[in-house]
Design a protein around this motif. Sequence first.
Motif, PDB file in Angstrom:
ATOM      1  N   ASN A  61       0.840  -1.197   0.000  1.00  0.00           N
ATOM      2  CA  ASN A  61       0.000   0.000   0.000  1.00  0.00           C
ATOM      3  C   ASN A  61       0.876   1.249   0.000  1.00  0.00           C
ATOM      4  OD1 ASN A  61      -1.823   2.002   0.396  1.00  0.00           O
ATOM      5  ND2 ASN A  61      -2.902   0.999   2.096  1.00  0.00           N
ATOM      6  N   PRO A  62       1.279   1.710  -1.213  1.00  0.00           N
ATOM      7  CA  PRO A  62       2.228   2.830  -1.308  1.00  0.00           C
ATOM      8  C   PRO A  62       1.709   4.119  -0.663  1.00  0.00           C
ATOM      9  CG  PRO A  62       1.956   1.725  -3.426  1.00  0.00           C
ATOM     10  CD  PRO A  62       0.916   1.153  -2.517  1.00  0.00           C
ATOM     11  N   ALA A  63       0.401   4.183  -0.380  1.00  0.00           N
ATOM     12  CA  ALA A  63      -0.126   5.403   0.266  1.00  0.00           C
ATOM     13  C   ALA A  63       0.556   5.615   1.616  1.00  0.00           C
ATOM     14  CB  ALA A  63      -1.637   5.275   0.456  1.00  0.00           C
ATOM     15  N   HIS A  64       0.900   4.522   2.308  1.00  0.00           N
ATOM     16  CA  HIS A  64       1.584   4.671   3.602  1.00  0.00           C
ATOM     17  C   HIS A  64       2.963   5.295   3.393  1.00  0.00           C
ATOM     18  CE1 HIS A  64      -1.560   2.547   5.537  1.00  0.00           C
ATOM     19  NE2 HIS A  64      -1.267   1.354   5.032  1.00  0.00           N
ATOM     20  N   ALA A  65       3.671   4.807   2.383  1.00  0.00           N
ATOM     21  CA  ALA A  65       5.012   5.341   2.119  1.00  0.00           C
ATOM     22  C   ALA A  65       4.911   6.830   1.762  1.00  0.00           C
ATOM     23  CB  ALA A  65       5.671   4.549   0.996  1.00  0.00           C
ATOM     24  N   ARG A  66       3.859   7.164   0.975  1.00  0.00           N
ATOM     25  CA  ARG A  66       3.697   8.571   0.565  1.00  0.00           C
ATOM     26  C   ARG A  66       3.483   9.461   1.794  1.00  0.00           C
ATOM     27  NH1 ARG A  66       0.961   7.077  -3.767  1.00  0.00           N
ATOM     28  NH2 ARG A  66      -1.051   7.250  -2.708  1.00  0.00           N
TER      29      ARG A  66
END
Length: 566
Positions: free
Chosen positions: A391-396
């Motif tokens: 879930n790249p939203a967390h990294a963002r």
Amino acid sequence: MAVLEFIGDQLLRPNRAVVFGLGAIAGLAMHHGFYIHGEWHVQAPAIVVGHSLAFAALFIGSVSSSFAGGTLTLESKFVFRYPGFAILGYLVALFTSITVYRLFFNRLARAGFAGPVGARITKLWHMWACRGSKNHLVLDRLHRKYGDFVRTGPTEVTVFHPDVYWVIDGPKAECVKSEWYDILDPNLSLVTARNKFLHQTRRRQWNQGFTTKSIAQYEEKILKYVDQLDVCIEQDVAAHRVSDVRNLFFWFGFDAMGDFVFNKPFNMLQDQKWHHIIVLLQRALSLLGPFSAVPWLIQIGFKLMPRVWILKDWFDMVAWCEKQMHERLQVPEDKLRVPDVAHYLMEDAKTNNFRKESMMWLNGDSLLAIVAGSEPTASVLLGIFCELARNPAHARKIYDEIQGLDIRDARSLSRAPHLEAVISEALRFYPVLPTGGNRKTLEHGVTIGGTYIPPYTTIVAPRYSIMRREDCFERGNEFLPERWFEKPEMIRNKAAYAPFGTGHHSCLGRVLATDDMRLVTARLVSKYHIRFPTGEDGHGVLGDLRDQFTANPGQLHLVFELREKQ
Ligand code: HEM
């Protein structure tokens, strides 16, 4: 009724029923006179040897008495059968008595705890169930079938109720560590100390190595390994290679530990390969997967067959850990730039003039420091990066919030709420001790969530299942960091959350481990986009996890791509 009957003038033959009966009486006496009282796991090797010798003596006695005065007095076919009847009687009575007692009469049977029949009779059932090192899944299934309190051994209850941690480890806890913790016998170590006083005394010595000042000094060292980790990933990026993140994080964990514990890194990140002794260590630890269920069998293996099979790896590993500490003892203190953990542990040995007992603490604690200081952090990092790729939203979000923070300063990073939440959620979702950490009740027993657990019962509190309970964590089977700041209502009962343990037995490396995770996550997120390569979905991290007291997660491969800003 005579034990021996005459046949003819001279020749004797045993009365089989009487011999069998005498053996049976001995078996019942052993069970009710000895084994039913107290703990016997440490004596298990002596019991095996003692029985073997006694049985052999019976045979030898039978043979020699058959030839009294040079003539055969016992009918020849009975020379071996005679002791055989006695031993058979002994074993049949002993095991029947044990089985009947455990099924119908012991405290847990009388209290009516439900559980698989095999588990009620013997922990060998559990060992077999854990042969694939999946105890976390075995216990999770039992939870679904039997509820919050499951009898998982003759004198063992697995408790899934969230109050369990407070009751067994809180300030008023009336429990001690279970038999499992005698695993290092005769060596001593902080984590395996079952005696409360000894534990407290040793913990005070360990505490000196975990003050704010010493942690800051260790972190300075750790930054070097964050840099090296980054260099490895840079090389993968430059070569358009997929990164083997499991290797990288474990190398990082062991290199950093080697430096802050012994002032001696393993150079795995630098050499980009496993140090042979760490391979040995991991192989040795794998025996804890199935055998943790049966502490007496571990004692038998360790003491009677130390050079056989994987047990040899264990002892080579223990010897190597001890060697690290002994080599460290030779290093003059003024050669150290900053003190390491070993420095503080050696203080006691020095004060006591390296007496035998102090050296036993040093030996055991060297193994503790090596295992606790390396693998747990690596395995949670693996969970974190698996979820960031999923879930790249967390990294963002992490990327955005660390702008303006010093990514080489763990204190500064503690002001990044999403990063904190991701770490907290990873500790919940990827527990380092999925099922390990058993305790034992004392003479008064304990009450957990209204259920009374009788005296001298082993209590298992599996973090894997408890930290996923739906009534404690909404959508507990999903990785949702938001619950730790934006949506606190998703945490329904925080008592269920104990990744670092509770109270006086809780983890001493908590701050250090959390800081490590902040530094690594912030560094890599600030520099790279992270995604799964084709064919990878991160399933293996949990799916192939082996529960070997500590968690040994499966493989993870990731693609790192430099952010445009770089
Ligand atoms: C994410 C990382 C970590 C987690 C989740 C973790 C978790 C735990 C847990 C649950 C215990 C209790 C074990 C038991 O009851 O048998 C424990 C004990 C301990 N941990 Fe950690 N640990 C981590 C990292 C570390 C690190 C980096 C160190 C540094 C050396 C460390 C040192 C210790 C020590 C010394 C104990 C024994 C405490 C005692 O018995 O008084 N841990 N840890």
